[in-house]
Design a protein around this motif. Structure first.
Motif, PDB file in Angstrom:
ATOM      1  N   GLN A  96      77.939  59.232   3.769  1.00 34.72           N
ATOM      2  CA  GLN A  96      77.668  57.845   4.125  1.00 34.72           C
ATOM      3  C   GLN A  96      77.399  56.999   2.888  1.00 34.72           C
ATOM      4  OE1 GLN A  96      74.512  57.306   6.966  1.00 34.72           O
ATOM      5  NE2 GLN A  96      74.612  55.070   6.885  1.00 34.72           N
ATOM      6  N   ARG A  97      76.591  57.542   1.978  1.00 36.10           N
ATOM      7  CA  ARG A  97      76.232  56.784   0.778  1.00 36.10           C
ATOM      8  C   ARG A  97      77.441  56.621  -0.142  1.00 36.10           C
ATOM      9  NH1 ARG A  97      74.186  52.548  -1.142  1.00 36.10           N
ATOM     10  NH2 ARG A  97      73.303  52.715  -3.243  1.00 36.10           N
ATOM     11  N   GLU A 100      79.591  53.918   1.284  1.00 36.31           N
ATOM     12  CA  GLU A 100      78.949  52.614   1.097  1.00 36.31           C
ATOM     13  C   GLU A 100      79.156  52.099  -0.319  1.00 36.31           C
ATOM     14  OE1 GLU A 100      74.874  53.130   2.106  1.00 36.31           O
ATOM     15  OE2 GLU A 100      75.208  53.096   4.281  1.00 36.31           O
ATOM     16  N   LYS A 103      82.645  50.908  -1.043  1.00 34.97           N
ATOM     17  CA  LYS A 103      82.984  49.652  -0.379  1.00 34.97           C
ATOM     18  C   LYS A 103      82.405  48.447  -1.103  1.00 34.97           C
ATOM     19  CE  LYS A 103      83.703  48.276   4.418  1.00 34.97           C
ATOM     20  NZ  LYS A 103      83.387  48.579   5.827  1.00 34.97           N
ATOM     21  N   ASP A 104      81.408  48.683  -1.970  1.00 30.34           N
ATOM     22  CA  ASP A 104      80.785  47.607  -2.742  1.00 30.34           C
ATOM     23  C   ASP A 104      81.768  47.080  -3.781  1.00 30.34           C
ATOM     24  OD1 ASP A 104      79.206  45.933  -4.292  1.00 30.34           O
ATOM     25  OD2 ASP A 104      77.465  47.255  -4.238  1.00 30.34           O
ATOM     26  N   ARG A 160      87.139  57.238   6.689  1.00 28.86           N
ATOM     27  CA  ARG A 160      86.299  56.193   7.294  1.00 28.86           C
ATOM     28  C   ARG A 160      86.566  56.098   8.789  1.00 28.86           C
ATOM     29  NH1 ARG A 160      83.764  53.092   3.476  1.00 28.86           N
ATOM     30  NH2 ARG A 160      84.707  53.000   1.386  1.00 28.86           N
ATOM     31  N   SER A 164      88.141  49.460   8.353  1.00 29.27           N
ATOM     32  CA  SER A 164      88.164  48.941   6.995  1.00 29.27           C
ATOM     33  C   SER A 164      89.570  48.469   6.647  1.00 29.27           C
ATOM     34  CB  SER A 164      87.719  50.023   6.002  1.00 29.27           C
ATOM     35  OG  SER A 164      88.624  51.099   6.020  1.00 29.27           O
TER      36      SER A 164
END
Length: 248
Positions: A96-97, A100, A103-104, A160, A164
């Motif tokens: 998950q991290r 994340e 995606k930043d 994912r 997205s």
């Protein structure tokens, strides 16, 4: 005509070249099999820039200008994915991290250092090759490296679960698609010494291990992982050809 439309669609998505605007982006997944041909365009343009710049400046300067030309033509499409993967897998501790972080849109220390080292390696390796071979090595590197993401797409699932941007291009190429893409990706090797073809097993092995790593950490691939796969394959090809050239 249908295949030409798919090729133009691939060009419109993976480069900044002007193409007819009436593109059917619902066909984008099928267009990915033309990635090696897109590599012909990007690598050919970069190689041409190196050739022209070589009349005016030292080889290292010509290499840097060729890399700039390729980045401008693609909008750093694959380099951005490579940087996101460096940040995500370098700073993330679970799936998950990692997702994340990737995606930043902001680049972190891992991504910045990764890009710096990647570009430095490309400059160093291409500058060390005989000047007459560099345009053909660039052409082959861009073409062959763009086949590797297709192998990951064939073997693994998209990691994912949300809607997205990258999920729109999820596609599992079949055996015929892979054969076509593999053939087009390997054709530029005809312009290089036969010994350079021995670089292919190294590219395939590294891409296979990269796919295993992605699967172990996040259960598949993302669009950024595919971009990283292309960049890793390109640099491994340059490393291998540089080493093999000493025996030609």
């Amino acid at each position: 005509m249908y295949h030409l439309k798919l090729f133009l669609l691939a060009l419109s998505f993976y480069t900044r070249l002007p193409v007819p605007k009436d593109q059917d982006y619902s066909k984008l997944p099928q267009a990915c099999i033309y990635l090696p041909l897109v590599g012909w365009v990007v690598g050919g343009f970069s190689g041409l820039c190196f050739y022209v710049a070589g009349f005016l400046w030292p080889q290292t300067t010509a290499v840097i200008l060729a890399l700039i030309a390729g980045i401008m033509l693609t909008g750093a499409f694959h380099e951005d994915g490579f940087a996101d993967v460096c940040d995500g897998f370098g700073g993330g501790y679970d799936k998950q991290r990692i997702l994340e972080i990737m995606k930043d849109s902001q680049i972190g220390a891992y991504g910045a250092l990764g890009l710096l080292l990647l570009v430095s390696l490309k400059i160093s390796l291409l500058s060390s090759l005989p000047v007459f071979s560099v345009p053909w090595v660039i052409l082959a590197g861009h073409s062959i490296s763009r086949f590797q993401p297709l192998l990951l797409m064939r073997q693994y699932n998209y990691a994912r679960s949300d809607n997205s941007k990258g999920s729109a291009a999820v596609f599992k190429p079949n055996a015929r698609d892979l054969l076509f893409a593999a053939t087009t990706s390997l054709l530029p090797l005809l312009f290089l010494p036969l010994l350079c073809s021995l670089a292919i097993p190294f590219v395939l092995v590294v891409n296979w291990r990269l796919g295993c790593y992605f699967y172990r950490r996040i259960g598949g691939y993302t669009g950024d992982c595919l971009g990283a796969s292309q960049q890793m394959a390109e640099i491994v090809f340059y490393l291998s050809v540089s080493a093999l050239w000493t025996f030609t």
